[in-house]
Design an enzyme around this catalytic site. Structure first.
Site, PDB file in Angstrom:
ATOM      1  N   HIS A  63       0.843  -1.192   0.000  1.00 46.28           N
ATOM      2  CA  HIS A  63       0.000   0.000   0.000  1.00 46.28           C
ATOM      3  C   HIS A  63       0.884   1.250   0.000  1.00 46.28           C
ATOM      4  O   HIS A  63       1.711   1.442   0.884  1.00 46.28           O
ATOM      5  CB  HIS A  63      -0.892  -0.026   1.252  1.00 46.28           C
ATOM      6  CG  HIS A  63      -1.899   1.070   1.318  1.00 46.28           C
ATOM      7  ND1 HIS A  63      -3.131   1.015   0.683  1.00 46.28           N
ATOM      8  CD2 HIS A  63      -1.870   2.273   1.947  1.00 46.28           C
ATOM      9  CE1 HIS A  63      -3.807   2.118   0.941  1.00 46.28           C
ATOM     10  NE2 HIS A  63      -3.059   2.915   1.695  1.00 46.28           N
ATOM     11  N   GLY A 103      -6.362   2.488   8.210  1.00 42.09           N
ATOM     12  CA  GLY A 103      -6.148   3.432   9.305  1.00 42.09           C
ATOM     13  C   GLY A 103      -6.428   2.813  10.665  1.00 42.09           C
ATOM     14  O   GLY A 103      -7.534   2.356  10.948  1.00 42.09           O
ATOM     15  N   GLY A 104      -5.400   2.742  11.494  1.00 44.35           N
ATOM     16  CA  GLY A 104      -5.583   2.266  12.866  1.00 44.35           C
ATOM     17  C   GLY A 104      -5.845   0.783  12.990  1.00 44.35           C
ATOM     18  O   GLY A 104      -6.337   0.322  14.025  1.00 44.35           O
ATOM     19  N   GLY A 118      -3.822  11.275   6.285  1.00 46.88           N
ATOM     20  CA  GLY A 118      -2.710  12.218   6.395  1.00 46.88           C
ATOM     21  C   GLY A 118      -1.536  11.660   7.184  1.00 46.88           C
ATOM     22  O   GLY A 118      -0.396  12.026   6.914  1.00 46.88           O
ATOM     23  N   PHE A 119      -1.821  10.785   8.119  1.00 50.37           N
ATOM     24  CA  PHE A 119      -0.742  10.315   8.999  1.00 50.37           C
ATOM     25  C   PHE A 119      -0.932   8.843   9.365  1.00 50.37           C
ATOM     26  O   PHE A 119      -2.072   8.380   9.464  1.00 50.37           O
ATOM     27  CB  PHE A 119      -0.709  11.145  10.288  1.00 50.37           C
ATOM     28  CG  PHE A 119      -0.579  12.607  10.024  1.00 50.37           C
ATOM     29  CD1 PHE A 119       0.673  13.177   9.810  1.00 50.37           C
ATOM     30  CD2 PHE A 119      -1.704  13.416   9.941  1.00 50.37           C
ATOM     31  CE1 PHE A 119       0.793  14.543   9.537  1.00 50.37           C
ATOM     32  CE2 PHE A 119      -1.598  14.777   9.664  1.00 50.37           C
ATOM     33  CZ  PHE A 119      -0.347  15.341   9.464  1.00 50.37           C
ATOM     34  N   GLY A 120       0.192   8.175   9.594  1.00 46.72           N
ATOM     35  CA  GLY A 120       0.135   6.818  10.131  1.00 46.72           C
ATOM     36  C   GLY A 120      -0.005   6.867  11.647  1.00 46.72           C
ATOM     37  O   GLY A 120       0.118   7.933  12.261  1.00 46.72           O
ATOM     38  N   GLY A 121      -0.291   5.726  12.233  1.00 50.07           N
ATOM     39  CA  GLY A 121      -0.277   5.598  13.688  1.00 50.07           C
ATOM     40  C   GLY A 121      -1.425   6.249  14.426  1.00 50.07           C
ATOM     41  O   GLY A 121      -1.315   6.521  15.614  1.00 50.07           O
ATOM     42  N   GLY A 164       0.033  -0.029   8.699  1.00 56.19           N
ATOM     43  CA  GLY A 164       1.348   0.604   8.597  1.00 56.19           C
ATOM     44  C   GLY A 164       2.103   0.471   9.896  1.00 56.19           C
ATOM     45  O   GLY A 164       2.981  -0.371  10.071  1.00 56.19           O
ATOM     46  N   MET A 186       0.579  11.670  -0.871  1.00 57.52           N
ATOM     47  CA  MET A 186      -0.041  12.862  -0.268  1.00 57.52           C
ATOM     48  C   MET A 186       0.598  14.128  -0.833  1.00 57.52           C
ATOM     49  O   MET A 186       1.818  14.178  -1.006  1.00 57.52           O
ATOM     50  CB  MET A 186       0.172  12.842   1.247  1.00 57.52           C
ATOM     51  CG  MET A 186      -0.321  11.573   1.918  1.00 57.52           C
ATOM     52  SD  MET A 186      -0.155  11.693   3.700  1.00 57.52           S
ATOM     53  CE  MET A 186      -0.550  10.004   4.192  1.00 57.52           C
TER      54      MET A 186
HETATM   55  C1  DX5 Z   1      -3.341   7.425   6.299  1.00 57.19           C
HETATM   56  C2  DX5 Z   1      -2.915   6.451   5.244  1.00 57.19           C
HETATM   57  C3  DX5 Z   1      -2.727   5.071   5.752  1.00 57.19           C
HETATM   58  C4  DX5 Z   1      -1.689   4.922   6.820  1.00 57.19           C
HETATM   59  C5  DX5 Z   1      -2.161   3.881   7.756  1.00 57.19           C
HETATM   60  O1  DX5 Z   1      -3.635   8.632   5.709  1.00 57.19           O
HETATM   61  O2  DX5 Z   1      -3.855   6.387   4.210  1.00 57.19           O
HETATM   62  O3  DX5 Z   1      -2.507   4.136   4.705  1.00 57.19           O
HETATM   63  O4  DX5 Z   1      -0.428   4.576   6.350  1.00 57.19           O
HETATM   64  O5  DX5 Z   1      -1.297   3.817   8.801  1.00 57.19           O
HETATM   65  P1  DX5 Z   1      -1.639   3.071  10.152  1.00 57.19           P
HETATM   66  O6  DX5 Z   1      -1.886   1.624   9.823  1.00 57.19           O
HETATM   67  O7  DX5 Z   1      -0.416   3.305  10.957  1.00 57.19           O
HETATM   68  O8  DX5 Z   1      -2.869   3.736  10.733  1.00 57.19           O
HETATM   69 ZN    ZN Z   2      -3.638   4.675   2.751  1.00 59.21          ZN
END
Ligand code: DX5
Ligand code: ZN
Length: 219
Positions: free
Chosen positions: A34, A177-178, A143-146, A198, A38
């Site tokens: 994946h 996400g999450g 926008g962000f991981g984690g 992620g 962005m």
């Molecule tokens: C968020 C991304 C996700 C992100 C998920 O904007 O689209 O793909 O990498 O990350 P996790 O699994 O850490 O929530």
């Molecule tokens: Zn994504």
């Protein structure tokens, strides 16, 4: 447990060792890669673009699941095809002429997916669902991981599953996400076919083993 595909998000990987990370994923039981694109406008963060995807494609043995979080994504469909995207996901919120966007992605030979942000109702998919290879439900604000999984996503997954059955559509449900080892079973049971993860993979000491743990109930 229902069968599902796992699509690790490279957003949380070690970019200074990208080739090594891709080899690890090649050797893993993960199904797709994946890639989160962005632009700092559609979402408040900037990641990477076509030149990096091209390098990833050179090494990856698995399909590239490319998630576009950019405004006016249609400008770049040809580019994403040329750099090796297999599945191209566009946000409902970013496409004024969504039917045209989905049609163009398919014409270029990629699989087309539509993404909904957490606040966007499932009902908006009614007239596009039959055209889609996949619907991606955001279970965090992109926008962000984690970030933390938004629980209301479980209701949305179930509603989408109902809509797919009603239309006798074939499309997959991906959730992004999450997603963690603690909550993924209930997400799959709610109706998800593809899970993105992620942080839950790359923030662990042994991502290869973590990927195996995600898939374990299936073996
Ligand atoms: C968020 C991304 C996700 C992100 C998920 O904007 O689209 O793909 O990498 O990350 P996790 O699994 O850490 O929530
Ligand atoms: Zn994504």
């Amino acid at each position: 447990m229902r069968n599902f595909l796992l699509s690790p998000s490279l957003l949380s990987c070690d970019f200074t060792n990208l080739e090594r990370e891709i080899q690890m994923l090649n050797n893993s039981v993960a199904d797709w890669l994946h890639l989160d694109i962005m632009d700092g406008v559609f979402v408040p963060n900037i990641t990477f673009g076509q030149p990096v995807i091209k390098q990833i494609k050179k090494h990856s043995l698995k399909p590239l699941d490319v998630h576009l979080m950019i405004t006016d994504p249609d400008r770049y469909f040809d580019d994403f095809k040329n750099c090796g995207a297999d599945i191209l996901s566009v946000h409902y919120e970013a496409c004024t002429h969504l039917h045209r966007s989905v049609t163009r992605i398919k014409e270029l030979g990629m699989k087309a997916a539509v993404v909904l942000n957490p606040h966007t109702p499932i009902a908006n998919l009614e007239d596009i669902i039959k055209e889609c290879y996949m619907i991606l439900l955001m279970s965090v604000n992109p926008g962000f991981g984690g970030q933390k999984f938004i629980e209301n996503s479980l209701i949305k997954i179930a509603k989408l599953r109902e809509m797919i059955d009603k239309h006798n559509a074939q499309c997959l449900i991906e959730v992004d996400g999450g997603v963690t080892l603690d909550n993924y079973c209930k997400i799959v049971e709610a109706g998800a076919d593809v899970l993105v993860a992620g942080n839950a993979i790359f923030a662990t000491d042994n991502p290869l083993e973590t990927i195996k743990k995600f898939k374990k109930p299936l073996f």
